[in-house]
Design an enzyme around this catalytic site. Structure first.
Site, PDB file in Angstrom:
ATOM      1  N   GLU A  59      -3.707  34.375 -27.863  1.00 38.58           N
ATOM      2  CA  GLU A  59      -5.056  33.815 -27.764  1.00 38.58           C
ATOM      3  C   GLU A  59      -6.117  34.826 -28.197  1.00 38.58           C
ATOM      4  O   GLU A  59      -7.204  34.429 -28.644  1.00 38.58           O
ATOM      5  CB  GLU A  59      -5.332  33.350 -26.327  1.00 38.58           C
ATOM      6  CG  GLU A  59      -4.514  32.135 -25.905  1.00 38.58           C
ATOM      7  CD  GLU A  59      -3.109  32.447 -25.382  1.00 38.58           C
ATOM      8  OE1 GLU A  59      -2.637  33.587 -25.596  1.00 38.58           O
ATOM      9  OE2 GLU A  59      -2.505  31.566 -24.766  1.00 38.58           O
ATOM     10  N   CYS A  95      -1.569  31.954 -20.329  1.00 39.67           N
ATOM     11  CA  CYS A  95      -1.671  32.765 -19.113  1.00 39.67           C
ATOM     12  C   CYS A  95      -3.097  32.698 -18.557  1.00 39.67           C
ATOM     13  O   CYS A  95      -4.029  32.222 -19.211  1.00 39.67           O
ATOM     14  CB  CYS A  95      -1.249  34.206 -19.390  1.00 39.67           C
ATOM     15  SG  CYS A  95      -2.481  35.194 -20.257  1.00 39.67           S
TER      16      CYS A  95
END
Ligand code: THU
Length: 137
Positions: free
Chosen positions: A65, A96
């Site tokens: 990300e 996460c």
């Protein structure tokens, strides 16, 4: 169709997942052996993606990300509208906790995430999020 403003139902999640899988194939994950790929649609119709990039100093590893939001900003900014994440088998993976916060900054509570439990808004994956709004009141 994958144009900006499309809903969860008319979004081509298969196509977006294919972009994430391609990104995953470029991951650098020699330490965990756990490659990850992500892809997202932007509100102007762009698609951005990323892969995890680890480091011999383990704690410095970058989640996929991180690459995605970096590409988002580098290629013109905008707002993320749809997001998917895959593991090394190409299966749908939840981002996460830290990365949910990264996504919140650029997508807000309405960002749609493809999860193993279906398409969910980020507000359900990161309830009561801290965000830019807290710094301006
Ligand atoms: N990882 C990501 O890239 N994104 C996530 O949302 C979950 C975890 C990476 C970090 C590390 O390189 C590997 O997966 C194993 O934790």
């Amino acid at each position: 169709m994958t144009s900006a403003g499309s809903t969860a139902a008319d979004t081509d999640w298969d196509a977006l997942r294919a972009v994430a899988r391609d990104a995953m194939s470029h991951a650098y994950a020699p330490y965990s052996g756990y490659p990850v790929g992500v892809a997202a649609l932007v509100d102007d119709g762009r698609t951005v993606s990323g892969c995890n990039v680890e480091n011999a100093s383990y704690g410095l590893g970058l989640c996929a990300e991180c690459g995605l939001v970096s590409e988002l900003q580098r290629t013109g900014g905008g707002r993320l509208t749809h997001f998917t994440c895959v593991d090394g088998d190409g299966e749908i993976l939840v981002p996460c906790g830290r990365c949910r916060q990264l996504l919140y900054e650029f997508g807000g509570p309405g960002l749609l995430l493809e999860t193993p439990a279906g398409i969910l808004p980020l507000s359900e994956m990161l309830p009561q999020a801290f965000g830019p709004q807290h710094l301006t009141k």
